[in-house]
Design an enzyme around this catalytic site. Structure first.
Site, PDB file in Angstrom:
ATOM      1  N   ARG A 173      10.123  33.883  36.022  1.00  0.00           N
ATOM      2  CA  ARG A 173      10.236  34.290  34.617  1.00  0.00           C
ATOM      3  C   ARG A 173      10.737  35.727  34.537  1.00  0.00           C
ATOM      4  NH1 ARG A 173       4.700  31.536  32.043  1.00  0.00           N
ATOM      5  NH2 ARG A 173       5.057  29.489  32.979  1.00  0.00           N
ATOM      6  N   ARG A 210       1.403  39.798  35.705  1.00  0.00           N
ATOM      7  CA  ARG A 210       2.647  39.373  35.059  1.00  0.00           C
ATOM      8  C   ARG A 210       3.810  39.631  36.027  1.00  0.00           C
ATOM      9  NH1 ARG A 210       3.181  38.275  29.689  1.00  0.00           N
ATOM     10  NH2 ARG A 210       1.188  39.279  29.277  1.00  0.00           N
ATOM     11  N   GLU A 265      -6.050  34.709  30.492  1.00  0.00           N
ATOM     12  CA  GLU A 265      -5.595  33.316  30.541  1.00  0.00           C
ATOM     13  C   GLU A 265      -5.225  32.919  31.966  1.00  0.00           C
ATOM     14  OE1 GLU A 265      -1.762  30.775  30.285  1.00  0.00           O
ATOM     15  OE2 GLU A 265      -1.696  32.508  28.940  1.00  0.00           O
ATOM     16  N   SER A 307      -3.059  27.102  30.390  1.00  0.00           N
ATOM     17  CA  SER A 307      -2.762  26.751  29.001  1.00  0.00           C
ATOM     18  C   SER A 307      -2.497  25.257  28.971  1.00  0.00           C
ATOM     19  CB  SER A 307      -1.540  27.538  28.502  1.00  0.00           C
ATOM     20  OG  SER A 307      -1.392  27.441  27.116  1.00  0.00           O
ATOM     21  N   ARG A 332      -3.238  34.129  39.575  1.00  0.00           N
ATOM     22  CA  ARG A 332      -4.321  34.632  38.739  1.00  0.00           C
ATOM     23  C   ARG A 332      -5.684  34.172  39.243  1.00  0.00           C
ATOM     24  NH1 ARG A 332      -2.261  35.222  32.427  1.00  0.00           N
ATOM     25  NH2 ARG A 332      -0.369  36.403  32.946  1.00  0.00           N
TER      26      ARG A 332
END
Length: 430
Positions: free
Chosen positions: A265, A280, A352, A355, A394
């Protein structure tokens, strides 16, 4: 995307949905009604002219058989053919504009989704476990990883640039162990079939799951000859598109698939956020859960998928909470989303880690994934669902921060020890 007839017949509902998502209906819908009306008019005119042309062709045949002059009728069919072509081109151009508008309309949210415009209005629905207690000041993972020698961000910058990471020794083994543990649990206990898909996909695949055209800036494009390929942002893209343009056997539903892949990403627009550590990244690894379900059972499957992801955290002994995203915080393709947020004591916040979304028929319509219900001739769109089960990086962060010790070491959760061959991460230099 949404069905054209649905948008046309429920325009006020669509406008209200857009407002609940914090969007301007005028900006999203543009000139939908005018384009739709003009397109239908052009199609009707073309069909009417085709009927006239067919009648003229019959007249020409009759005139020729009777030895009469057919020049006028022939000229009329030529003129009609040109007019038909013009109308069909107009209809095709308008249809392209209409499809572009439809592609930009987000999904209708389920009635159970709370109305809100930001993450602050998400609704917590449950928690599991409790945060660990320390008799020392808990450190964030970037400090722990650097001090133990298992996380190397400095050399990653030398190799590639910012927002990449190098893992050493037990840090690398922990990452690999987590992926294997997650895949084993999902395939052995939760009924998922493992898939290893390509990490590059074509534009049609990105369109099918909703990444294109809206999120092109968030992706890594790889020009390849006369076409573009894209590095996958999540395994959701290739795994969902496995069944693009196919009709599934109803008896097979629900289909549950899991895949472990890297994810890429660009994080466009996020610079300045989460710059410390590996929260991130431009590249990270994830185990993905994807389901294809009947419409009448998709929300039951959504609950199951979410519980499957939660089980990973429970077996790792990590404190977490589950929240329902409000209308303004959901992704545009989702009808309902649960976020699972794990507690990070070194940062004193929930983050998070998964999701889990039900897209209903939104993706299936874009990717043309159907099934034929028993006893019916007409096919219907399946419902697609997906969620992280889990984001491996994560989860690595959560373990390092939650299992840190006063002496600087990190205890490895018991369920991971057979995969790693160690019970603790201690300092080493490389």
């Amino acid at each position: 995307m949404l069905d054209l007839n649905f948008v046309r017949d429920n325009l006020s509902r669509v406008e209200e949905m857009l407002r609940r998502r914090g969007m301007d209906p005028g900006v999203v819908l543009k000139d939908f009604s005018d384009v739709d009306t003009q397109r239908r008019k052009a199609i009707t005119e073309a069909e009417t002219m085709k009927a006239r042309r067919n009648k003229a062709s019959e007249d020409i045949s009759k005139l020729k058989k009777s030895g009469q002059d057919a020049a006028v009728a022939i000229a009329e069919t030529k003129d009609l053919r040109e007019q038909i072509q013009a109308r069909e081109k107009t209809a095709a151009d308008l249809d392209a504009r209409l499809q572009d508008i439809l592609a930009g309309i987000p999904n209708m949210s389920d009635s159970s989704v709370p109305v809100g415009h930001s993450a602050e209005e998400n609704v917590e629905i449950r928690r599991w476990g409790a945060p660990p207690t320390f008799d020392f000041t808990a450190k964030p993972h970037w400090e722990i990883g650097e001090q133990l020698g298992v996380l190397d961000l400095e050399r990653a910058v030398k190799l590639t640039g910012a927002r990449f990471a190098v893992y050493w020794d037990l840090g690398a083994k922990l990452e690999r162990a987590l992926a294997n543990f997650m895949l084993d649990l999902h395939t052995r206990e939760h009924g998922y079939t493992e898939v290893l898909p390509p990490y590059l996909v074509n534009s049609e695949s990105m369109y099918g799951t909703g990444q294109l055209p809206k999120f092109a800036a968030d992706l890594f494009r790889v020009p390849h000859g006369e076409r573009d390929l894209w590095l996958i942002p999540t395994a959701e893209v290739p795994v969902t598109n496995l069944y693009r343009d196919e009709i599934l056997d109803a008896a097979r539903l629900p289909i549950s698939l899991t895949a472990y892949t890297p994810c890429f990403r660009s994080e466009a627009g996020s610079y300045g956020k989460d710059v410390r550590g590996i929260i991130r990244q431009h590249q990270f690894q994830k185990v993905e859960l994807v389901k294809f379900a009947r419409p009448e059972t998709s929300y039951d499957e959504h609950e199951k998928l979410t519980r499957n992801a939660e089980t990973i955290l429970q077996k790792l002994g990590l404190h977490y909470r589950v929240v329902t995203l409000c209308t303004g915080d959901m992704g545009p393709s989702s009808a309902k989303t649960y976020d699972i947020e794990v507690w990070l004591p070194g940062q004193q916040l929930f983050r998070e880690i998964s999701s889990c979304s039900n897209f209903e028929a939104y993706q299936a319509r874009r990717a043309n994934i159907r099934y034929r219900p028993e006893g019916k001739n007409k096919t219907e769109f399946v419902h697609t669902l997906n969620g992280s089960g889990l984001a491996v990086g994560r989860t690595w962060v959560a373990i390092v921060e939650n299992y840190q010790q006063a002496d600087g070491s990190v205890v490895i959760p018991e369920v991971l020890r057979p995969y790693i061959g160690a019970d603790r991460i201690t300092r080493k230099s490389f």
